[in-house]
Design an enzyme around this catalytic site. Sequence first.
Site, PDB file in Angstrom:
ATOM      1  CB  THR A 298      76.325  23.605  42.786  1.00 36.72           C
ATOM      2  OG1 THR A 298      75.903  24.870  42.486  1.00 36.72           O
ATOM      3  CG2 THR A 298      76.647  23.535  44.165  1.00 36.72           C
ATOM      4  CG  HIS A 413      71.619  30.227  42.193  1.00 37.27           C
ATOM      5  ND1 HIS A 413      70.943  30.472  41.122  1.00 37.27           N
ATOM      6  CD2 HIS A 413      72.368  28.785  42.133  1.00 37.27           C
ATOM      7  CE1 HIS A 413      71.251  29.374  40.294  1.00 37.27           C
ATOM      8  NE2 HIS A 413      72.101  28.785  40.598  1.00 37.27           N
ATOM      9  CG  ASP A 472      79.079  27.390  44.231  1.00 32.43           C
ATOM     10  OD1 ASP A 472      79.276  28.595  44.332  1.00 32.43           O
ATOM     11  OD2 ASP A 472      77.949  26.670  44.294  1.00 32.43           O
ATOM     12  CG  HIS A 473      79.763  28.333  40.544  1.00 31.56           C
ATOM     13  ND1 HIS A 473      79.070  29.347  40.516  1.00 31.56           N
ATOM     14  CD2 HIS A 473      79.073  27.127  41.331  1.00 31.56           C
ATOM     15  CE1 HIS A 473      77.556  28.848  40.779  1.00 31.56           C
ATOM     16  NE2 HIS A 473      77.638  27.784  41.384  1.00 31.56           N
TER      17      HIS A 473
END
Length: 631
Positions: A298, A413, A472-473
Amino acid sequence: MKSFKWPKHSILAFAVLATWIKTVIVYHTSFDMKIENGMQLFILCINPLSFVLFAYGISLFFKKAKSRNRYILIVSLLLSIVLYGNVAFYRFYNDFITLPVLFQTSNFGDLGTSAAAIVNVSDILFFADVILLFVLLKLVPKFKEEITIRKEVRSVYFVLSVAILLLNLGLAETERPQLLTRSFDRELLVKNIGMYNYHLYDLYIQSKSSAQRALADGSELVEVNNYIRANQAEPNVEMFGKYAGRNVILVSLESLQNFVINNEMNGQEITPFLNSLTKDKDTYYFNNFYHQTGLGKTSDSEFIVENSLFGLGRGAVFFTHGGNTYNSMAESLGDNGYFTSVMHPNNKSFWNRDMIYQSLSIDKFYDVDSYNVGEGEAVNWGMKDIPFFEQSAQLMSEMPQPFYTRMITLTNHYPFYLDPEDIMIDEYTSNSGTLNRYFQTVRYMDEAVKLFFEDLKEQGLYENSIIVMYGDHYGISENHNKAMAMYLEKDEITPYDNALLQSVPLFIHIPGSNDGQVVDEVGGQIDIRPTILHLLGIDTSKDMQLGSDLFSEDHENLVIFRDGRFITDKVVYASEVCYDRATGEETDINACKPYIENATAELDYSDAIINGDLLRFYDDKTGNLIQGSVK
Ligand code: GP9
Ligand code: MN
């Protein structure tokens, strides 16, 4: 006291035990460290020991009793100062000391006035062991005697301290994989490797980067500057400044990959709201867009978006170079009258955010303390996205306008758990629980975004804002290739597939624009900064940025990954193999060659800027190099 027979090494043992026990007590009484299970508690209790044994153990090399005793006393005093220094710092900043803050004198500006509130008379207790040690050394004659120490005893002693260190690191690694390589949070570091080892580690990281910084001078910037100016993309004239003055709401969608968009899982839509945006008249949806993060996850994505530079190949740049000079998007927007902030309901020191946000010129950080996390409103890593968005919209309504705020979501997450009431679709069924649950947390996040749009309308902020959202990824790592292959109905995930799977969605939603479309230009997070600034009519032609405006005619169909892989509209380069993008077959390396050089050059230039802290030699207002003089 005379009648009592003191064992041979009792002063050493006393010093070790006293510092060890005191440190553990102070952990519990002076810091607010969340302990979630027995293992974490165990690690916390043993983590001071290896360093304490080592530090006091040096005394075994002293021949004279006087110097030995003096050494032990000094160590005891120094460790107490370190510990107490952190306690005092924590009372004010709610964070642990890191070397750069000791040198950032401005940080202590507020401290002077409130020193009285921070320090109490009873704090003398933090030094109780030092005082006791001093008294014992004075009063007990035995401690004034020389002791001969056998070599073997010394060896056993140090082997023991190393063994304890290894045990500690091993346990920490199971609790927090990649703790040291990713170095994400001071609290986690202290919790896992202990206060003293944390300071050693911090010293190592900081001295490495300051050595590189010290050796740099402005001259390296000449070449970087030439490269950037030669490759600059002119803004699209129709888009430049079209939305000047609007608020900018940038939303980092945790771990969101593009493969779930317009896709189904067991016949159920995964992201109904985001899917609707891909067909929306006010949304540009970029479906050939990629994350470019490395170990900093992040934080790397934040760094890339703010600076249009890459993160580092090792570690997290947020940690290693948090004190550098940057010309962030927040700084540019601030210069243009924007109020700038980040909203993220996590501990503020996570990823060193509280420190680097100062270097990034972010006016305010709404961290976890800005939110009311009610009963049942947290899961996984912290506050759930729905209440987070709701409270954030409320906070935004109080911000001066125009504002730029960057929001970082948290629910989607790893390990992707949800409370039963938040589950909206079934789990997938594969050998990977991670992938199975991922669809559910993504579905939850999609719902959260939908409600957020409603919240913005309710607060009257919607019409006058641009809402930019990006993944973000990756969320699903290569460890889950088998399950991914099953879901994507492929035989296997090749390096070619894996590179393409790094695609994350980018949405630029502009209420009232009426020009929505799906854009298949190849781009990456590094392009977000120029794209947004140009939409707002802010010139970037003097900025040291490696990305370019996605709407520009000159934008190249190319995205470079942090590890040197890259993707264009024609090829995919991964594992040192050049693949034909359309077929996935290996193709002539010459098709990739020119880009290989490009990729290496850009990554090297970015590293040079960061490692040498070169932007301190650059005046972004005039575009002039400030050679030789240090800012
Ligand atoms: C932590 C959050 C998650 O604050 O940003 O970090 P990640 O593990 O995704 O890098
Ligand atoms: Mn993340």
